[in-house]
Design an enzyme around this catalytic site. Structure first.
Site, PDB file in Angstrom:
ATOM      1  N   ASP A 268      -4.847 -36.717  -9.220  1.00  0.00           N
ATOM      2  CA  ASP A 268      -5.522 -35.587  -9.391  1.00  0.00           C
ATOM      3  C   ASP A 268      -6.848 -35.678  -8.545  1.00  0.00           C
ATOM      4  O   ASP A 268      -7.160 -36.647  -8.014  1.00  0.00           O
ATOM      5  CB  ASP A 268      -6.184 -35.527 -11.065  1.00  0.00           C
ATOM      6  CG  ASP A 268      -6.193 -33.912 -11.152  1.00  0.00           C
ATOM      7  OD1 ASP A 268      -6.466 -33.033 -10.313  1.00  0.00           O
ATOM      8  OD2 ASP A 268      -6.449 -33.489 -12.637  1.00  0.00           O
TER       9      ASP A 268
HETATM   10  C1  BGC Z   1      -6.771 -30.110 -11.757  1.00  0.00           C
HETATM   11  C2  BGC Z   1      -5.597 -30.227 -11.275  1.00  0.00           C
HETATM   12  C3  BGC Z   1      -5.403 -29.357 -10.047  1.00  0.00           C
HETATM   13  C4  BGC Z   1      -6.270 -29.795  -8.945  1.00  0.00           C
HETATM   14  C5  BGC Z   1      -6.098 -29.380  -7.493  1.00  0.00           C
HETATM   15  C6  BGC Z   1      -7.876 -30.464 -10.616  1.00  0.00           C
HETATM   16  O1  BGC Z   1      -9.140 -30.279 -10.780  1.00  0.00           O
HETATM   17  O2  BGC Z   1      -7.101 -30.917 -12.745  1.00  0.00           O
HETATM   18  O3  BGC Z   1      -4.776 -29.654 -12.326  1.00  0.00           O
HETATM   19  O4  BGC Z   1      -3.754 -29.456  -9.650  1.00  0.00           O
HETATM   20  O5  BGC Z   1      -7.439 -29.802  -9.516  1.00  0.00           O
HETATM   21  O6  BGC Z   1      -6.557 -27.888  -7.741  1.00  0.00           O
END
Ligand code: BGC
Length: 720
Positions: A268
């Site tokens: 993530d």
């Molecule tokens: C989220 C993810 C997301 C990523 C990219 C993170 O803050 O938890 O679900 O895909 O950001 O935007």
């Protein structure tokens, strides 16, 4: 002498071309033959890569979000000499997000789950895939299948597919397949047990193996085995003491060994904690930059990471691109059939809306003289969820408010679908007036002067922020917070024909329920939401959605009254174990406000004459007669629940299968529900801790059939 030697060296360098400013271009690698297998094709490219090319593929560029090409959240530059495309990783779960521009703002994933319709869920995924292609982006980060049952207040409930692993797993798999069939790499997330937003980067989940395997992990297992998923996003949290992005037991043990996942694991965003340790544990790509993976060269030299592991990381990324057909059909910005996508959005909103209460006011009769429309921004739009899953709708937003709420930097977006306009269009002869609800007494006066009052109650929620309770909480900073529970009470007291339309992320408690005549849970209904809601209110569409999540009477009935949080690492103990969602309420004997699987219709159905048979390989088959005994065409979801042998200590019942059937009035049909596991875990199975495998236990099983988790009667038993 030394002068002569150095001249000779210069002459030598000149003739061999070494030391010139531009290095010799690397050879072009022709496309590997499509006749070869995915792994063979990937291996050809990986074998031809330089070490630098490999090291560039395992992380994003770290560009500032607004500068990432094509509006993506993450970017891995391609290798043109190999025809290997640049990767553009884009959210979200309910439409295409980040800064890609406008795209179809679908109803929430929870709404899709509430349709219980796998074909429509596949279409949902197709829309996502088509929009991805139209934006020229190619790795979709949308498959959020964290279960919303352990913590229904999670701010991301709207991105999930509810609380049940089999329903959520299959709806998610259908989304993923639809997107994948547009030759886009799909990603399932957040692996694993990322079930609360509070302290999501600090929380350590404590849970036993069997409970994890049969609940949250099962939802992932279904997606990975049944939907050709090629990317898995590791959660921010840790599980049993190991960060998800460097948990060997999760990434290598469960995912790559037990489930034979062939694709790549991506962190993530900023969710990594190490280089060598994470890579050897199973992380294949760091996002959005190379905070830790920039140290990969040194880690290789120090022997912390092996060359074969680096080659495996790269192979997994490259094979993903071949596996989904992206190498052969790269994406480039283009156009999309907007009306086709919007038609799917509207169909999901119509099929997913759940009628929870109706003592006779719905459908609205023709010839109403006056209708009051009440609620924040109900004159201009419907609300949508915040966070990385936020979508800029086609045609632009109706309104974007700064939430200003501590803990969330995401705006509150209202989609351009006006309930007021949609209802006016349905009732041309009526006087339809609007009040924004900011004054409960003024709204009540309008209601008192109208034949019917319709309150559009909105519960915004967002990534990075949990709801404190399950009532209508104002999470948006306003000079004076809006108490919508109080607003509904006041309106209902003024008009006995008060209908509440809820636009929310998931479970909702309703302290005002007894005072209103009807409640429709419309979830976040997407950018065709108002049109869908109006069709249901006026009876042009017969509601058929069923709850994919239990609605408790109060958050005090949940396994945890408070959501744990801290500014330093902390544990959350999931000691409810297997008892998540309705299984908790069943096991504890707690009456929910509305049970999992529940939803009313404008017609009536009778389910009768069940027969149960068990074939080879434990293929359970349940057949019933379904009759539409009412006066309108409608759809019923016939649900099959199973009780397990007592010795297993399972919750009272689990959902194992269902079928949604549409019938005209007076018609009846035979419905057969076949319960099998496709390639994933068998619904009749349990996780055998000693054997570290799924097993089917000997003993007595009960089969229940009905139309909700609390309205299912014994259809038969069998012994294994
Ligand atoms: C989220 C993810 C997301 C990523 C990219 C993170 O803050 O938890 O679900 O895909 O950001 O935007």
């Amino acid at each position: 002498m030394s002068t002569i030697r150095s001249h000779a060296l210069i002459v030598f360098l000149f003739f061999c071309g070494c030391g010139s400013a531009s290095p010799k271009p690397l050879p072009t690698i022709p496309p590997p033959s499509p006749a070869l297998s995915t792994d063979e094709r990937a291996a050809i490219l990986v074998a031809a890569m330089t070490q630098d090319e490999k090291l560039r593929l395992i992380h994003g560029t770290g560009e500032v979000l607004s500068a990432v090409p094509r509006g993506a959240a993450g970017h891995v530059p391609g290798i043109p000499r190999m025809g290997f495309p640049s990767l553009y990783l884009v959210d979200g779960s309910v439409g295409i997000g980040n800064t890609t521009g406008e795209s179809t703002a679908l109803p929430s994933a929870m709404a899709s789950a509430a349709t219980w319709d796998l074909d429509l869920a596949y279409q949902y995924g197709v829309v996502l895939g088509k929009d991805m292609r139209a934006h020229g982006v190619n790795v979709h980060l949308g498959g959020n299948v964290n279960l919303a049952g352990r913590e229904p207040r999670t701010g991301r409930a709207f991105e999930t597919k509810g609380e049940d692993p089999i329903l959520a797993g299959r709806i998610n798999a259908a989304h993923l397949l639809g997107t994948r069939d547009q030759n886009v790499v799909t990603c399932i997330k957040h692996f694993a047990l990322n079930d609360q937003e509070t302290g999501r980067e600090l929380v350590n989940v404590v849970i036993d193996e069997r409970a994890a395997r049969e609940t949250d992990l099962l939802a992932f297992e279904i997606g990975i085995k049944d939907a050709d998923v090629q990317a898995v996003m590791a959660g921010y949290n840790s599980v049993r003491g190991a960060w998800c992005s460097e948990s060997e037991s999760l990434l290598t043990g469960v995912l790559k060994q037990d489930w034979a996942f062939p694709g790549f694991v991506v962190s993530d965003w900023f969710g990594t904690h190490s280089c060598g340790h994470a890579a050897m544990a199973g992380l294949d790509m760091e996002m959005p930059g190379s905070t830790h993976f920039s140290g990969m060269k040194a880690a290789l030299e120090a022997g912390e990471v092996t060359q074969s592991r680096l080659d495996d990381m790269v192979h997994r990324i490259v094979r993903a691109v071949f596996a989904v057909g992206l190498y052969d059909r790269p994406t480039s910005p283009g156009t999309v059939d907007a009306s086709a996508n919007l038609a799917v959005a509207q169909a999901v909103a119509e099929q997913g809306a759940v009628l929870l209460k109706n003592i006779g006011d719905l459908p609205l009769p023709p010839g109403l003289g006056s209708i009051a429309i009440i609620g924040p921004n109900a004159d201009i739009g419907v609300v949508s969820g915040g966070g990385s899953a936020g979508v800029t709708p086609m045609g632009g937003s109706a309104l974007v408010e700064v939430s200003g709420f501590v803990g969330s930097w995401f705006p509150v977006r209202w989609l351009p679908s006006s309930p007021l306009a949609a209802i006016r269009a349905k009732a041309p002869g009526a006087t339809v007036r609007f009040h924004d609800g900011s004054s409960a007494s003024d709204a009540a006066s309008l209601a008192a002067a109208s034949d019917v009052a319709i309150v559009f109650a909105t519960q915004w929620s967002s990534e990075s922020l949990d709801r404190p309770a399950l009532n209508l909480t104002d999470l948006v900073h306003r000079s004076s917070p809006l108490d919508q529970d109080e607003l509904i009470r006041a309106v209902a007291a003024a008009n006995g024909h008060t209908i509440v339309v809820l636009e929310g992320p998931g479970a909702q408690s309703m302290p005002w329920l007894s005072g209103v005549s009807a409640v429709l849970a419309a979830w976040y209904p997407g950018q065709r939401g108002a049109e869908a809601i109006a069709n249901i209110l006026f009876g042009d569409v017969n509601p058929s959605g069923k709850l994919p999540i239990t609605f408790p009477k109060t958050h005090l009935d949940l396994p945890r009254v408070l959501i744990a949080g801290s500014s330093t690492p902390f544990d959350v103990l999931y000691d409810e174990g297997l008892r998540t969602g309705y299984k908790w309420f069943d096991a504890q004997g707690i009456e929910p406000l509305f049970p999992f699987g529940f939803g009313l219709s404008y017609t009536t159905f009778v389910i009768a004459n069940p027969t149960v048979s068990l074939g080879g390989g434990n293929q359970l088959s349940v057949t019933v007669d379904l009759a539409n005994t009412g006066t309108r065409t409608g759809a019923e979801v016939v649900q099959v629940y199973l009780s397990m042998p007592a010795s297993l200590g399972e919750p009272p019942r689990r959902l194992v299968g269902w079928q949604k059937v549409t019938l005209p009035p007076g018609a009846n049909t035979q419905v057969t529900i076949r319960v099998d596991g496709n390639s994933s875990a068998h619904p009749l199975g349990y996780w055998d801790e000693a054997a570290r495998a799924w097993a089917i236990a000997p003993g007595d099983y009960g089969v229940y059939v009905g139309n909700s988790s609390r309205n299912a009667s014994l259809a038969g038993t069998f012994r294994l």
